[in-house]
Write a protein that holds these residues in place. Sequence first.
Motif, PDB file in Angstrom:
ATOM      1  N   VAL A 114      -7.934  -9.205   0.721  1.00 43.87           N
ATOM      2  CA  VAL A 114      -7.529  -7.805   0.559  1.00 43.87           C
ATOM      3  C   VAL A 114      -6.357  -7.668  -0.412  1.00 43.87           C
ATOM      4  O   VAL A 114      -6.312  -6.732  -1.213  1.00 43.87           O
ATOM      5  N   ALA A 115      -5.422  -8.592  -0.382  1.00 45.06           N
ATOM      6  CA  ALA A 115      -4.278  -8.516  -1.298  1.00 45.06           C
ATOM      7  C   ALA A 115      -4.725  -8.711  -2.747  1.00 45.06           C
ATOM      8  O   ALA A 115      -4.219  -8.039  -3.655  1.00 45.06           O
ATOM      9  N   TYR A 116      -5.669  -9.618  -2.974  1.00 42.81           N
ATOM     10  CA  TYR A 116      -6.205  -9.785  -4.327  1.00 42.81           C
ATOM     11  C   TYR A 116      -6.901  -8.491  -4.775  1.00 42.81           C
ATOM     12  O   TYR A 116      -6.740  -8.053  -5.917  1.00 42.81           O
ATOM     13  N   TYR A 117      -7.674  -7.923  -3.890  1.00 45.54           N
ATOM     14  CA  TYR A 117      -8.379  -6.668  -4.194  1.00 45.54           C
ATOM     15  C   TYR A 117      -7.383  -5.561  -4.527  1.00 45.54           C
ATOM     16  O   TYR A 117      -7.521  -4.869  -5.537  1.00 45.54           O
ATOM     17  N   ASN A 118      -6.366  -5.392  -3.683  1.00 44.29           N
ATOM     18  CA  ASN A 118      -5.387  -4.332  -3.906  1.00 44.29           C
ATOM     19  C   ASN A 118      -4.646  -4.529  -5.230  1.00 44.29           C
ATOM     20  O   ASN A 118      -4.456  -3.583  -5.986  1.00 44.29           O
ATOM     21  N   ARG A 119      -4.241  -5.754  -5.491  1.00 42.74           N
ATOM     22  CA  ARG A 119      -3.530  -6.035  -6.741  1.00 42.74           C
ATOM     23  C   ARG A 119      -4.457  -5.806  -7.934  1.00 42.74           C
ATOM     24  O   ARG A 119      -4.046  -5.255  -8.962  1.00 42.74           O
ATOM     25  N   GLY A 120      -5.719  -6.188  -7.789  1.00 38.59           N
ATOM     26  CA  GLY A 120      -6.694  -5.964  -8.852  1.00 38.59           C
ATOM     27  C   GLY A 120      -6.887  -4.490  -9.162  1.00 38.59           C
ATOM     28  O   GLY A 120      -7.033  -4.101 -10.328  1.00 38.59           O
TER      29      GLY A 120
ATOM     30  N   GLN B 125       0.831  -1.206   0.000  1.00 37.95           N
ATOM     31  CA  GLN B 125       0.000   0.000   0.000  1.00 37.95           C
ATOM     32  C   GLN B 125       0.866   1.256   0.000  1.00 37.95           C
ATOM     33  O   GLN B 125       0.551   2.234  -0.679  1.00 37.95           O
ATOM     34  N   ILE B 126       1.947   1.219   0.758  1.00 36.84           N
ATOM     35  CA  ILE B 126       2.852   2.371   0.776  1.00 36.84           C
ATOM     36  C   ILE B 126       3.492   2.543  -0.602  1.00 36.84           C
ATOM     37  O   ILE B 126       3.595   3.666  -1.112  1.00 36.84           O
ATOM     38  N   LYS B 127       3.908   1.443  -1.211  1.00 30.71           N
ATOM     39  CA  LYS B 127       4.487   1.526  -2.558  1.00 30.71           C
ATOM     40  C   LYS B 127       3.458   2.081  -3.539  1.00 30.71           C
ATOM     41  O   LYS B 127       3.793   2.884  -4.412  1.00 30.71           O
ATOM     42  N   TYR B 128       2.213   1.655  -3.404  1.00 33.23           N
ATOM     43  CA  TYR B 128       1.146   2.173  -4.255  1.00 33.23           C
ATOM     44  C   TYR B 128       1.027   3.684  -4.097  1.00 33.23           C
ATOM     45  O   TYR B 128       0.953   4.417  -5.089  1.00 33.23           O
ATOM     46  N   LEU B 129       1.033   4.167  -2.864  1.00 30.68           N
ATOM     47  CA  LEU B 129       0.932   5.605  -2.612  1.00 30.68           C
ATOM     48  C   LEU B 129       2.132   6.359  -3.177  1.00 30.68           C
ATOM     49  O   LEU B 129       2.012   7.524  -3.552  1.00 30.68           O
ATOM     50  N   ARG B 130       3.263   5.685  -3.263  1.00 32.06           N
ATOM     51  CA  ARG B 130       4.475   6.281  -3.840  1.00 32.06           C
ATOM     52  C   ARG B 130       4.519   6.126  -5.359  1.00 32.06           C
ATOM     53  O   ARG B 130       5.497   6.468  -5.991  1.00 32.06           O
ATOM     54  N   VAL B 131       3.460   5.597  -5.932  1.00 28.43           N
ATOM     55  CA  VAL B 131       3.319   5.355  -7.367  1.00 28.43           C
ATOM     56  C   VAL B 131       4.356   4.346  -7.866  1.00 28.43           C
ATOM     57  O   VAL B 131       4.795   4.383  -9.011  1.00 28.43           O
ATOM     58  N   ASP B 132       4.745   3.434  -7.003  1.00 27.03           N
ATOM     59  CA  ASP B 132       5.600   2.308  -7.387  1.00 27.03           C
ATOM     60  C   ASP B 132       4.672   1.111  -7.592  1.00 27.03           C
ATOM     61  O   ASP B 132       4.591   0.212  -6.769  1.00 27.03           O
ATOM     62  N   PHE B 133       3.949   1.142  -8.714  1.00 32.88           N
ATOM     63  CA  PHE B 133       2.922   0.137  -8.950  1.00 32.88           C
ATOM     64  C   PHE B 133       3.498  -1.261  -9.104  1.00 32.88           C
ATOM     65  O   PHE B 133       2.931  -2.224  -8.587  1.00 32.88           O
ATOM     66  N   ASP B 134       4.628  -1.387  -9.807  1.00 37.09           N
ATOM     67  CA  ASP B 134       5.225  -2.712  -9.968  1.00 37.09           C
ATOM     68  C   ASP B 134       5.679  -3.275  -8.626  1.00 37.09           C
ATOM     69  O   ASP B 134       5.477  -4.454  -8.330  1.00 37.09           O
ATOM     70  N   GLY B 135       6.268  -2.428  -7.794  1.00 34.85           N
ATOM     71  CA  GLY B 135       6.689  -2.868  -6.466  1.00 34.85           C
ATOM     72  C   GLY B 135       5.506  -3.266  -5.604  1.00 34.85           C
ATOM     73  O   GLY B 135       5.570  -4.247  -4.855  1.00 34.85           O
ATOM     74  N   ALA B 136       4.418  -2.510  -5.717  1.00 35.97           N
ATOM     75  CA  ALA B 136       3.212  -2.832  -4.957  1.00 35.97           C
ATOM     76  C   ALA B 136       2.654  -4.179  -5.395  1.00 35.97           C
ATOM     77  O   ALA B 136       2.290  -5.011  -4.554  1.00 35.97           O
ATOM     78  N   VAL B 137       2.601  -4.405  -6.708  1.00 35.02           N
ATOM     79  CA  VAL B 137       2.100  -5.690  -7.219  1.00 35.02           C
ATOM     80  C   VAL B 137       2.968  -6.831  -6.700  1.00 35.02           C
ATOM     81  O   VAL B 137       2.453  -7.884  -6.300  1.00 35.02           O
ATOM     82  N   GLU B 138       4.269  -6.636  -6.671  1.00 33.48           N
ATOM     83  CA  GLU B 138       5.165  -7.670  -6.145  1.00 33.48           C
ATOM     84  C   GLU B 138       4.843  -7.987  -4.685  1.00 33.48           C
ATOM     85  O   GLU B 138       4.805  -9.160  -4.291  1.00 33.48           O
ATOM     86  N   ASP B 139       4.635  -6.952  -3.878  1.00 32.90           N
ATOM     87  CA  ASP B 139       4.331  -7.192  -2.464  1.00 32.90           C
ATOM     88  C   ASP B 139       2.969  -7.853  -2.284  1.00 32.90           C
ATOM     89  O   ASP B 139       2.816  -8.763  -1.471  1.00 32.90           O
ATOM     90  N   TYR B 140       1.966  -7.413  -3.035  1.00 33.56           N
ATOM     91  CA  TYR B 140       0.651  -8.052  -2.936  1.00 33.56           C
ATOM     92  C   TYR B 140       0.739  -9.513  -3.372  1.00 33.56           C
ATOM     93  O   TYR B 140       0.126 -10.389  -2.759  1.00 33.56           O
TER      94      TYR B 140
END
Length: 136
Positions: free
Chosen positions: A77-83, A50-65
């Motif tokens: 929630v992780a499926y939802y966030n990645r979706g 979520q923090i990576k998402y807020l930092r606009v690091d979408f690829d990093g966020a997808v990796e963490d999810y």
Amino acid sequence: MDPEFEHCRNLCSIGQVDEAFELYTKFIEEHCGEQARVNSLVEAYNNRGQIKYLRVDFDGAVEDYTKAIELDKTFAVAYYNRGQIHYRLGRFKLAEVDLQQALDLKPDFEDALLNLNQVRRDLQTGYQFNVTENRF
């Protein structure tokens, strides 16, 4: 709850996101593979995502999810966030799969249902995502 992990959560809740990010990363590195802390690790990956998402690091966020999902395939929630990220990047079919999985795991997940319906409408109409719009 793991006190070390709880401290990370508290930092996020009071807006100290950068420090929380560093502590989530440290927690993940120190406890990766510890079965006794798998639930905390799942949440740590999700929250760091979520923090990576807020930092606009979408690829990093997808990796963490994705890592959170690998550790706990029932963590809706992780499926939802990645979706949501897949949707925002115009990867509608991947978004549909993740949002459907979130809903399958948690049938009362209202946001997942609303977003899944939007994805399906966009798939039917051939909609192309415009980053200046806020559809979700």
